[in-house]
Design an enzyme around this catalytic site. Structure first.
Site, PDB file in Angstrom:
ATOM      1  N   ASP A  58      64.184  -6.019  56.708  1.00 47.44           N
ATOM      2  CA  ASP A  58      63.327  -6.967  56.002  1.00 47.44           C
ATOM      3  C   ASP A  58      62.107  -6.296  55.376  1.00 47.44           C
ATOM      4  O   ASP A  58      61.816  -5.129  55.625  1.00 47.44           O
ATOM      5  CB  ASP A  58      62.858  -8.057  56.965  1.00 47.44           C
ATOM      6  CG  ASP A  58      63.947  -9.095  57.253  1.00 47.44           C
ATOM      7  OD1 ASP A  58      64.982  -9.058  56.566  1.00 47.44           O
ATOM      8  OD2 ASP A  58      63.747  -9.922  58.163  1.00 47.44           O
ATOM      9  N   LYS A  87      62.417 -10.435  51.930  1.00 48.12           N
ATOM     10  CA  LYS A  87      61.880 -11.448  51.041  1.00 48.12           C
ATOM     11  C   LYS A  87      60.430 -11.695  51.409  1.00 48.12           C
ATOM     12  O   LYS A  87      60.043 -11.665  52.561  1.00 48.12           O
ATOM     13  CB  LYS A  87      62.675 -12.751  51.118  1.00 48.12           C
ATOM     14  CG  LYS A  87      63.042 -13.241  52.503  1.00 48.12           C
ATOM     15  CD  LYS A  87      63.945 -14.441  52.409  1.00 48.12           C
ATOM     16  CE  LYS A  87      64.401 -14.921  53.790  1.00 48.12           C
ATOM     17  NZ  LYS A  87      65.339 -14.009  54.433  1.00 48.12           N
ATOM     18  N   MET A 110      52.960 -18.212  58.949  1.00 44.97           N
ATOM     19  CA  MET A 110      53.335 -18.574  57.576  1.00 44.97           C
ATOM     20  C   MET A 110      52.494 -19.746  57.061  1.00 44.97           C
ATOM     21  O   MET A 110      52.996 -20.652  56.407  1.00 44.97           O
ATOM     22  CB  MET A 110      54.831 -18.916  57.503  1.00 44.97           C
ATOM     23  CG  MET A 110      55.740 -17.791  57.960  1.00 44.97           C
ATOM     24  SD  MET A 110      57.486 -18.253  58.017  1.00 44.97           S
ATOM     25  CE  MET A 110      57.494 -19.390  59.419  1.00 44.97           C
TER      26      MET A 110
END
Length: 258
Positions: free
Chosen positions: A39, A61, A174
């Site tokens: 990642d 991503k 997040m």
């Protein structure tokens, strides 16, 4: 005679960012990888634990920049395992803490491929710790919540409103883009003076810490240009950090002189 390939996928948590915070078990899995799918938050030095002959493929991503949709990554795990053998799916933090790890395992096993999970040190605990913030402390916080700042629908989790009414430490992952909404939730419950910290790139050399109160954190975050990846810690435990002690002492002394 071509050797018989035994497809296998090992889902590995790489930890919060510092490459030395990966577990020994994770390193041993990398040592035996035929393919590594990694990642965006993975320190490239971790790839050195895999054999030179191993395929190393980036499937990361970032916010607003999806290099490989999740479905494509799932399919790669299956196809590469059947073609090459042992695939290590290297993910930041812990794959089972907002890492979609269970979804990947369910997909892969549906194709008859053996899977294994190696947990990682989650940023929800390690990143505050690296800044000297304990998520729990006797007499200060008896529990902690870990809440996603962005659900699959792109919204702030409704659980935050429940957490905001408790005395628990709240760690938001997040949630950098939702800072205004988070502040609004806490202010609604009369907690505008609650300490809050935002830690960008925690445990790494690029770590940046911005701290204050619910009432002023938006302006401080804007002035400091805090960006993802970052986590948010809300609660009285933020004052417990020796790194931030001067900040909160100055605020208290300043208030006393007024």
């Amino acid at each position: 005679m071509r050797p018989i390939i035994q497809p296998k996928v090992t889902l590995v948590g790489a930890g919060p960012g510092d490459p030395e915070l990966i577990t020994l078990k994770a390193v041993l899995a990398l040592n035996n990888a035929d393919v590594v799918l990694y990642d965006a938050l993975i320190d490239p030095v971790l790839l050195d634990h895999a054999p030179q002959t191993a395929l190393k493929i980036f499937v990361g991503k970032r916010v607003g920049k999806h290099s490989h949709p999740q479905e494509d990554t799932n399919q790669l795990c299956v196809s590469l395992a059947k073609k090459h053998g042992h695939v290590v799916r290297l993910k930041g933090g812990d794959p089972f803490v907002f890492g979609r790890g269970s979804e990947e395992i369910e997909y892969i096993e549906a194709f008859g491929v053996t899977t294994k999970l190696i947990p990682g040190i989650t940023s929800a605990v390690a990143v505050p710790a690296s800044a000297g913030i304990p998520v729990t402390k006797r007499g200060v916080s008896e529990s902690f919540w870990v809440v996603t700042g962005t659900t699959s629908a792109g919204e702030l989790s409704k659980d935050l409103a429940l957490a905001a009414q408790s005395t628990a430490t709240v760690v938001v992952l997040m949630g950098t883009k939702k800072l205004a909404e988070i502040s609004e939730v806490y202010s609604k419950f009369g907690k505008a003076d609650l300490p809050i910290a935002i830690i960008q790139s925690g445990t790494t050399r690029e770590e940046k810490i911005v701290a204050g109160y619910i009432s002023d954190i938006e302006q401080k975050a804007e002035d400091s240009k805090v960006e993802a990846p970052a986590i948010i810690i809300i609660g009285e435990v933020v004052r417990e950090s020796m790194k931030l002690a001067a900040l909160y002492r100055e605020v208290v002394l300043g208030a006393g002189r007024q």
